[in-house]
Design a protein around this motif. Structure first.
Motif, mmCIF file in Angstrom:
data_model
loop_
_atom_site.group_PDB
_atom_site.id
_atom_site.type_symbol
_atom_site.label_atom_id
_atom_site.label_comp_id
_atom_site.label_asym_id
_atom_site.label_seq_id
_atom_site.Cartn_x
_atom_site.Cartn_y
_atom_site.Cartn_z
ATOM 1 N N VAL A 213 0.841 -1.196 0.000
ATOM 2 C CA VAL A 213 0.000 0.000 0.000
ATOM 3 C C VAL A 213 0.876 1.246 0.000
ATOM 4 O O VAL A 213 2.012 1.218 0.464
ATOM 5 N N THR A 214 0.299 2.322 -0.480
ATOM 6 C CA THR A 214 1.020 3.590 -0.465
ATOM 7 C C THR A 214 0.869 4.231 0.908
ATOM 8 O O THR A 214 0.011 3.840 1.706
ATOM 9 N N ARG A 215 1.677 5.210 1.181
ATOM 10 C CA ARG A 215 1.607 5.941 2.457
ATOM 11 C C ARG A 215 0.221 6.579 2.608
ATOM 12 O O ARG A 215 -0.370 6.556 3.675
ATOM 13 N N GLU A 216 -0.316 7.140 1.518
ATOM 14 C CA GLU A 216 -1.622 7.793 1.569
ATOM 15 C C GLU A 216 -2.720 6.787 1.926
ATOM 16 O O GLU A 216 -3.598 7.074 2.738
ATOM 17 N N GLU A 217 -2.666 5.591 1.298
ATOM 18 C CA GLU A 217 -3.660 4.561 1.606
ATOM 19 C C GLU A 217 -3.544 4.130 3.067
ATOM 20 O O GLU A 217 -4.550 3.966 3.755
ATOM 21 N N PHE A 218 -2.320 3.957 3.539
ATOM 22 C CA PHE A 218 -2.098 3.544 4.919
ATOM 23 C C PHE A 218 -2.662 4.577 5.886
ATOM 24 O O PHE A 218 -3.347 4.241 6.851
ATOM 25 N N GLU A 219 -2.379 5.863 5.636
ATOM 26 C CA GLU A 219 -2.867 6.923 6.519
ATOM 27 C C GLU A 219 -4.384 6.989 6.509
ATOM 28 O O GLU A 219 -5.010 7.215 7.549
ATOM 29 N N ALA A 220 -5.014 6.785 5.348
ATOM 30 C CA ALA A 220 -6.476 6.809 5.256
ATOM 31 C C ALA A 220 -7.085 5.675 6.081
ATOM 32 O O ALA A 220 -8.046 5.882 6.825
ATOM 33 N N VAL A 221 -6.516 4.496 5.980
ATOM 34 C CA VAL A 221 -7.040 3.358 6.742
ATOM 35 C C VAL A 221 -6.795 3.556 8.233
ATOM 36 O O VAL A 221 -7.645 3.231 9.066
ATOM 37 N N ARG A 222 -5.648 4.124 8.580
ATOM 38 C CA ARG A 222 -5.360 4.394 9.988
ATOM 39 C C ARG A 222 -6.403 5.357 10.568
ATOM 40 O O ARG A 222 -6.892 5.166 11.675
ATOM 41 N N GLU A 223 -6.753 6.392 9.805
ATOM 42 C CA GLU A 223 -7.754 7.367 10.253
ATOM 43 C C GLU A 223 -9.117 6.693 10.408
ATOM 44 O O GLU A 223 -9.838 6.940 11.380
ATOM 45 N N MET A 224 -9.479 5.823 9.464
ATOM 46 C CA MET A 224 -10.755 5.102 9.565
ATOM 47 C C MET A 224 -10.772 4.226 10.812
ATOM 48 O O MET A 224 -11.783 4.158 11.524
ATOM 49 N N GLU B 165 -15.889 5.447 17.879
ATOM 50 C CA GLU B 165 -17.315 5.101 17.815
ATOM 51 C C GLU B 165 -17.604 3.862 18.656
ATOM 52 O O GLU B 165 -18.628 3.795 19.342
ATOM 53 N N ASN B 166 -16.721 2.892 18.627
ATOM 54 C CA ASN B 166 -16.888 1.686 19.433
ATOM 55 C C ASN B 166 -16.927 2.041 20.921
ATOM 56 O O ASN B 166 -17.749 1.504 21.675
ATOM 57 N N GLY B 167 -16.069 2.964 21.344
ATOM 58 C CA GLY B 167 -16.071 3.407 22.739
ATOM 59 C C GLY B 167 -17.374 4.082 23.107
ATOM 60 O O GLY B 167 -17.948 3.831 24.176
ATOM 61 N N ARG B 168 -17.876 4.956 22.215
ATOM 62 C CA ARG B 168 -19.166 5.621 22.482
ATOM 63 C C ARG B 168 -20.296 4.606 22.562
ATOM 64 O O ARG B 168 -21.153 4.682 23.447
ATOM 65 N N LEU B 169 -20.315 3.650 21.657
ATOM 66 C CA LEU B 169 -21.378 2.638 21.649
ATOM 67 C C LEU B 169 -21.294 1.738 22.879
ATOM 68 O O LEU B 169 -22.331 1.353 23.442
ATOM 69 N N ALA B 170 -20.089 1.401 23.309
ATOM 70 C CA ALA B 170 -19.928 0.574 24.508
ATOM 71 C C ALA B 170 -20.466 1.310 25.734
ATOM 72 O O ALA B 170 -21.151 0.717 26.579
ATOM 73 N N ALA B 171 -20.194 2.607 25.836
ATOM 74 C CA ALA B 171 -20.703 3.395 26.971
ATOM 75 C C ALA B 171 -22.221 3.472 26.918
ATOM 76 O O ALA B 171 -22.900 3.335 27.947
ATOM 77 N N ARG B 172 -22.755 3.674 25.729
ATOM 78 C CA ARG B 172 -24.221 3.742 25.580
ATOM 79 C C ARG B 172 -24.869 2.405 25.939
ATOM 80 O O ARG B 172 -25.899 2.365 26.616
ATOM 81 N N LEU B 173 -24.282 1.307 25.508
ATOM 82 C CA LEU B 173 -24.808 -0.015 25.825
ATOM 83 C C LEU B 173 -24.779 -0.259 27.331
ATOM 84 O O LEU B 173 -25.746 -0.780 27.910
ATOM 85 N N ALA B 174 -23.707 0.128 27.982
ATOM 86 C CA ALA B 174 -23.608 -0.039 29.432
ATOM 87 C C ALA B 174 -24.716 0.750 30.128
ATOM 88 O O ALA B 174 -25.331 0.270 31.092
#
Length: 96
Positions: free
Chosen positions: A45-56, A63-72
């Motif tokens: 992968v290119t550096r740009e692709e890697f950075e995009a996936v890292r950001e995602m 979002e997982n942290g927010r959803l876990a708190a909401r579920l609790a």
């Protein structure tokens, strides 16, 4: 005569140096091309692709942290509702 010979030798040397510089550039271009082809075949992968996936991935973790708190919170509310005693069922026609 010596001056002419020296000029001829200098001219040949200059030409040889120019030719060597050209050969060097061509060898570098060929090596670069071969390396790029090898990297393409490795499917890196290119550096740009890697950075995009890292950001995602970072956003997904947030979002997982927010959803876990909401579920609790929802589970805690449900536990409180289940812990409260139920009112007795109403008798038909009678007001409570």
């Amino acid at each position: 005569m010596r001056a002419k010979l020296a000029d001829d030798v200098a001219g040949v040397a200059g030409g040889a140096i120019s030719a060597l510089v050209g050969v060097r550039r061509e060898a570098e271009a060929m090596a670069r091309s071969a390396l790029e082809e090898m990297l393409r075949r490795l499917d890196l992968v290119t550096r740009e692709e890697f950075e995009a996936v890292r950001e995602m991935a970072s956003r997904a973790r947030e979002e997982n942290g927010r959803l876990a708190a909401r579920l609790a919170e929802v589970e805690a509310r449900l536990a409180r509702l289940e812990a409260t005693p139920e009112a007795p069922p109403a008798v038909d026609g009678a007001a409570p």
